[in-house]
Design an enzyme around this catalytic site. Structure first.
Site, short mmCIF file in Angstrom:
data_model
loop_
_atom_site.label_atom_id
_atom_site.label_comp_id
_atom_site.label_asym_id
_atom_site.label_seq_id
_atom_site.Cartn_x
_atom_site.Cartn_y
_atom_site.Cartn_z
N HIS A 12 0.81 -1.23 0.00
CA HIS A 12 0.00 0.00 0.00
C HIS A 12 0.84 1.28 0.00
O HIS A 12 0.38 2.33 0.46
CB HIS A 12 -0.95 -0.01 1.20
CG HIS A 12 -0.27 0.04 2.54
ND1 HIS A 12 -0.78 -0.55 3.67
CD2 HIS A 12 0.90 0.60 2.93
CE1 HIS A 12 0.04 -0.34 4.68
NE2 HIS A 12 1.06 0.36 4.25
N HIS A 59 -2.12 4.47 9.82
CA HIS A 59 -0.77 4.89 10.15
C HIS A 59 -0.82 6.14 11.04
O HIS A 59 -0.41 7.22 10.64
CB HIS A 59 0.02 5.19 8.88
CG HIS A 59 0.19 4.02 7.97
ND1 HIS A 59 -0.82 3.53 7.17
CD2 HIS A 59 1.26 3.23 7.73
CE1 HIS A 59 -0.38 2.49 6.47
NE2 HIS A 59 0.88 2.29 6.79
N HIS A 193 10.01 -3.89 4.41
CA HIS A 193 10.45 -2.50 4.39
C HIS A 193 10.72 -2.01 5.80
O HIS A 193 10.11 -2.49 6.75
CB HIS A 193 9.50 -1.56 3.65
CG HIS A 193 8.10 -1.40 4.18
ND1 HIS A 193 7.22 -2.43 4.39
CD2 HIS A 193 7.40 -0.27 4.51
CE1 HIS A 193 6.05 -1.97 4.80
NE2 HIS A 193 6.13 -0.65 4.92
C1 DHB Z 1 6.23 3.48 2.69
C2 DHB Z 1 5.60 2.25 2.86
C3 DHB Z 1 4.54 2.11 3.75
O1 DHB Z 1 3.90 0.93 4.00
C4 DHB Z 1 4.06 3.21 4.43
O2 DHB Z 1 2.99 3.06 5.23
C5 DHB Z 1 4.69 4.45 4.28
C6 DHB Z 1 5.76 4.59 3.41
C7 DHB Z 1 7.36 3.66 1.74
O3 DHB Z 1 7.89 2.69 1.19
O4 DHB Z 1 7.75 4.81 1.48
FE FE Z 2 2.38 1.10 5.69
#
Ligand code: DHB
Ligand code: FE
Length: 285
Positions: A12, A59, A193
């Site tokens: 997402h 978030h 990530h």
């Molecule tokens: C990114 C990925 C995420 O899941 C998020 O909530 C905010 C930023 C990113 O890769 O920049």
């Molecule tokens: Fe996220």
């Protein structure tokens, strides 16, 4: 009766939403990412659900550190795209399904999962980016959406094991709703990530692809993965992947039915700071 016909899994990343909103999908950086969703958009048009039960994480947008529900179900009639600091995304309002959402809340809570009932909530990129990836830029989203927010931002977070069991309870809930509805369940977030600290930028493509293999073929085994492994192997934000286990737990094979059909699988590194994974699984008719 209502039935779950398919599950969809996707990252997402907010930059994906920004690329769509600002007309940048044709730029070389983005072309391979969006190509992975061409099939999905066609598939969704041919397999249009009445309702999507959309598992995502907020978030710190609708919920701040003042209030942190582990599992929150959106029972409102409408949800507005949230302003995450740079204005709300120019995407349609989300139309809910209060009757089905209330029924699921009743059934799942009586089935021993504590849900927070949310009658008013704005929805952030965790929910709107998956809709954009799967639907493009329509005037209105082509189905109703029940937002289901999971806390994966502030520890303690729920285990994969509990998420997988919750998916099974959601399946029982949907299948006991006395209306003929085609329901899809989407699990969103991930894959590997890390946005913060000395390991910011971490991506682990080998681990992600094993996760996809096991999500398809061995979800019960995968659900035993402890949260520390997500953090160590997939980065601090890789923990978002436990939400995929909720969607997978709602598939027919977990309740003794036939194995799902893998209709699409895609993996791409990177989009912004994230490894993008995407799967579509269909329950046999
Ligand atoms: C990114 C990925 C995420 O899941 C998020 O909530 C905010 C930023 C990113 O890769 O920049
Ligand atoms: Fe996220």
């Amino acid at each position: 009766m209502a039935r779950i016909t398919a599950s969809v899994y996707t990252s997402h990343v907010p930059a994906i939403g920004a690329a769509i909103d600002h007309g940048k999908t044709g730029e070389p950086y983005w072309v391979p990412l969006f190509a992975g969703y061409d099939f999905s958009k066609q598939w969704l048009k041919q397999n249009k659900p009445d309702v999507v039960f959309l598992v995502y994480n907020d978030h710190a947008t609708a919920f701040s550190l003042e209030l942190i529900p582990t599992f929150a179900i959106g029972t409102a009639a409408q949800f507005q795209p949230a302003d995450e600091g740079y204005g709300a995304r120019p995407v349609p309002s989300v139309i809910g399904h209060p009757e089905l959402a209330s029924h699921i809340a009743q059934s799942v809570i009586q089935d021993d999962f504590d849900l927070t009932i949310v009658n008013k909530m704005d929805v952030d990129h965790g929910l709107t980016v998956p809709l954009s990836l799967m639907c493009g830029q329509p005037e209105a989203w082509p189905f109703r959406v029940i937002p289901f927010a999971v806390n994966v931002v502030q520890y303690p977070v729920p285990s994969g094991r509990r998420c997988f069991a919750l998916g099974q309870a959601i399946r029982r809930a949907v299948e006991s709703f006395d209306e003929d509805l085609n329901v899809q369940i989407w699990g969103t977030g991930g894959m590997s990530h890390q946005l913060q600290g000395p390991r910011a930028g971490l991506i682990n493509a080998a681990w992600d692809n094993r996760f996809l293999d096991r999500l398809i073929a061995d979800p019960a085994g995968l659900a035993q993965t402890p949260h520390i492994e997500y953090v160590r192997e997939a980065g601090s934000e890789g923990i978002e992947l436990v939400m995929w286990l909720i969607a997978r737990g709602a598939m027919a094979d977990v309740a003794g039915g036939a194995k799902p059909k893998v209709v699409h699988r895609f993996f791409h590194v990177p989009a912004s700071n994230t490894a993008v994974g995407h799967l579509i699984l269909e329950n046999p008719a």
